[in-house]
Motif scaffolding. Structure first.
Motif, short mmCIF file in Angstrom:
data_model
loop_
_atom_site.label_atom_id
_atom_site.label_comp_id
_atom_site.label_asym_id
_atom_site.label_seq_id
_atom_site.Cartn_x
_atom_site.Cartn_y
_atom_site.Cartn_z
N GLU A 37 52.36 48.00 163.68
CA GLU A 37 53.45 48.06 163.30
C GLU A 37 53.32 49.80 162.33
O GLU A 37 52.35 50.53 162.49
CB GLU A 37 53.13 47.10 161.78
CG GLU A 37 53.16 45.74 162.50
CD GLU A 37 53.10 45.24 160.72
OE1 GLU A 37 52.31 45.30 160.72
OE2 GLU A 37 53.19 44.09 161.34
N CYS A 38 54.53 50.30 161.96
CA CYS A 38 54.94 51.83 161.62
C CYS A 38 55.57 52.11 160.78
O CYS A 38 56.42 51.34 160.62
CB CYS A 38 54.49 52.50 162.79
SG CYS A 38 55.29 52.46 164.18
N PHE A 39 56.14 53.39 160.19
CA PHE A 39 57.43 53.95 159.71
C PHE A 39 57.82 54.46 160.11
O PHE A 39 57.45 55.47 161.22
CB PHE A 39 57.20 53.56 158.24
CG PHE A 39 56.58 52.54 158.12
CD1 PHE A 39 57.47 51.71 156.42
CD2 PHE A 39 55.26 51.78 157.63
CE1 PHE A 39 56.39 50.32 156.42
CE2 PHE A 39 54.61 51.26 157.22
CZ PHE A 39 55.82 50.70 156.52
N VAL A 86 51.98 55.67 159.83
CA VAL A 86 51.88 54.57 159.35
C VAL A 86 51.14 54.18 158.08
O VAL A 86 50.34 55.72 157.46
CB VAL A 86 50.17 54.34 160.45
CG1 VAL A 86 50.93 54.31 161.55
CG2 VAL A 86 48.95 55.42 160.10
N GLU A 87 50.68 52.64 157.60
CA GLU A 87 49.80 52.73 156.51
C GLU A 87 48.31 52.79 156.45
O GLU A 87 47.76 53.48 157.55
CB GLU A 87 50.20 51.60 156.02
CG GLU A 87 51.68 50.56 155.60
CD GLU A 87 51.77 49.51 155.51
OE1 GLU A 87 49.83 48.76 155.51
OE2 GLU A 87 52.47 49.51 154.15
N ARG A 88 48.11 53.99 155.77
CA ARG A 88 46.27 54.72 155.28
C ARG A 88 45.28 53.38 155.97
O ARG A 88 44.11 53.81 156.81
CB ARG A 88 46.35 54.59 154.19
CG ARG A 88 44.80 55.47 153.81
CD ARG A 88 44.82 55.73 152.52
NE ARG A 88 45.23 57.40 152.48
CZ ARG A 88 45.04 59.15 152.41
NH1 ARG A 88 43.92 58.60 152.74
NH2 ARG A 88 45.82 59.37 152.51
N ALA A 89 45.60 51.78 155.19
CA ALA A 89 44.74 51.01 155.64
C ALA A 89 44.83 50.75 157.66
O ALA A 89 43.71 50.28 158.02
CB ALA A 89 45.33 49.63 155.58
N ASN A 90 45.78 51.32 158.34
CA ASN A 90 46.15 51.40 159.58
C ASN A 90 45.53 52.57 160.00
O ASN A 90 45.39 52.80 160.82
CB ASN A 90 47.41 50.79 160.08
CG ASN A 90 47.49 49.55 159.66
OD1 ASN A 90 47.12 48.66 159.39
ND2 ASN A 90 48.65 49.68 159.10
N ALA A 91 45.48 53.81 159.43
CA ALA A 91 44.66 55.15 159.76
C ALA A 91 43.38 54.91 160.61
O ALA A 91 42.51 54.20 160.65
CB ALA A 91 45.46 56.35 159.01
N VAL A 92 43.48 55.70 161.62
CA VAL A 92 41.75 55.74 161.86
C VAL A 92 41.03 56.57 161.49
O VAL A 92 40.91 56.93 159.96
CB VAL A 92 42.23 56.85 163.55
CG1 VAL A 92 43.11 57.11 164.44
CG2 VAL A 92 42.64 58.35 162.36
N LYS A 93 39.89 55.42 161.47
CA LYS A 93 38.60 56.15 160.37
C LYS A 93 37.68 57.66 161.25
O LYS A 93 38.31 57.90 162.62
CB LYS A 93 37.28 54.68 160.75
CG LYS A 93 38.12 53.74 160.92
CD LYS A 93 38.64 53.49 159.09
CE LYS A 93 39.06 51.65 159.17
NZ LYS A 93 40.30 51.94 158.94
N LEU A 94 38.11 58.43 160.05
CA LEU A 94 37.01 59.50 160.12
C LEU A 94 35.80 60.11 159.84
O LEU A 94 35.18 59.33 160.09
CB LEU A 94 38.04 60.35 159.32
CG LEU A 94 39.23 60.77 158.59
CD1 LEU A 94 39.85 61.28 157.56
CD2 LEU A 94 39.69 60.95 160.28
N LYS A 95 35.16 60.40 160.89
CA LYS A 95 34.16 60.66 161.48
C LYS A 95 34.18 62.07 159.96
O LYS A 95 34.22 62.19 158.95
CB LYS A 95 33.51 62.09 162.29
CG LYS A 95 34.43 61.77 163.56
CD LYS A 95 33.72 62.32 164.49
CE LYS A 95 33.93 61.38 166.30
NZ LYS A 95 35.27 63.05 167.25
N LYS A 96 32.23 61.74 159.59
CA LYS A 96 32.16 62.57 158.11
C LYS A 96 32.69 63.49 158.24
O LYS A 96 32.41 65.11 159.15
CB LYS A 96 30.18 62.64 158.46
CG LYS A 96 29.70 62.81 157.57
CD LYS A 96 28.30 62.27 157.27
CE LYS A 96 27.68 63.70 156.26
NZ LYS A 96 28.09 64.88 155.38
N ASP A 97 32.90 64.46 157.37
CA ASP A 97 32.87 65.71 157.09
C ASP A 97 34.89 65.87 157.76
O ASP A 97 34.76 67.06 158.28
CB ASP A 97 32.17 67.01 157.37
CG ASP A 97 30.96 67.34 156.57
OD1 ASP A 97 31.55 66.27 155.61
OD2 ASP A 97 30.16 67.39 156.94
N SER A 98 35.11 65.30 157.86
CA SER A 98 36.71 65.58 158.61
C SER A 98 37.31 64.47 157.75
O SER A 98 37.52 63.43 156.76
CB SER A 98 36.45 63.59 159.61
OG SER A 98 36.28 64.79 160.75
#
Length: 174
Positions: A37-39, A86-98
């Motif tokens: 799902e996306c926009f 994409v909705e923020r909830a479906n965004a990739v998880k970021l590493k620390k300091d990213s």
């Protein structure tokens, strides 16, 4: 609707079956391979339209995506120039300091010596690093490498980036 994060720009149609050529605006273009799902939206997130990704594949630095309901080249061409988000909830998880570029925009940049320099209006990749474009009042925009040695503290919640400008950089833009 939850805030959207842009992950790619549609650059045109590919073939005759409705595939779209997408320039990835993400550090991991392979994330499109799992996209459901996306926009599609404009550059400033205007007019978001929900889409369902039927399939995606990699092709020489680009990504080819096909949405449900887009079955021919003519319909695909109508999406040229739009962005995929994409909705923020479906965004990739970021590493620390990213950080997501969208989160950096609007932050106030504070130099240890000069105080408030201005606000981040853009962030773009220049070689192996990113560069912040900082809008200053009544002066030329300043470009600052977004590296830890210069930008040592980022607080999205409090709205600032603390930095130590490289010697001579401020004067270069005056």
């Amino acid at each position: 609707m939850e805030k959207l994060i842009i992950i790619g720009k549609i650059t045109g149609a590919h073939g005759v079956r409705g595939e779209l050529k997408v320039f990835p605006l993400t550090d991991d273009p392979r994330r499109f391979l799992k996209l459901k799902e996306c926009f599609t939206c404009g550059q400033d997130m205007e007019k978001p339209e929900a889409k369902v990704c039927a399939n995606a594949r990699m092709d020489r630095g680009n990504v080819l995506v096909r949405f449900e309901g887009i079955e021919d080249r003519d319909k695909a061409e109508l999406l040229r120039g739009r962005f995929i988000a994409v909705e923020r909830a479906n965004a990739v998880k970021l590493k620390k300091d990213s950080y997501f570029i969208t989160d950096l925009k609007g932050l106030t940049v504070i130099d240890d010596t000069r105080g408030d320099i201005g606000k981040v209006v853009d962030c773009f990749q220049t070689g192996p690093q990113y560069t912040l474009e900082i809008k200053r009042s009544a002066k030329k925009n300043l470009l600052l490498p977004f590296v830890k040695v210069y930008c040592y503290e980022v607080s999205i919640e409090e709205g600032f980036i603390k930095c130590r400008l490289p010697e001579g950089l401020y004067e270069l833009y005056d």
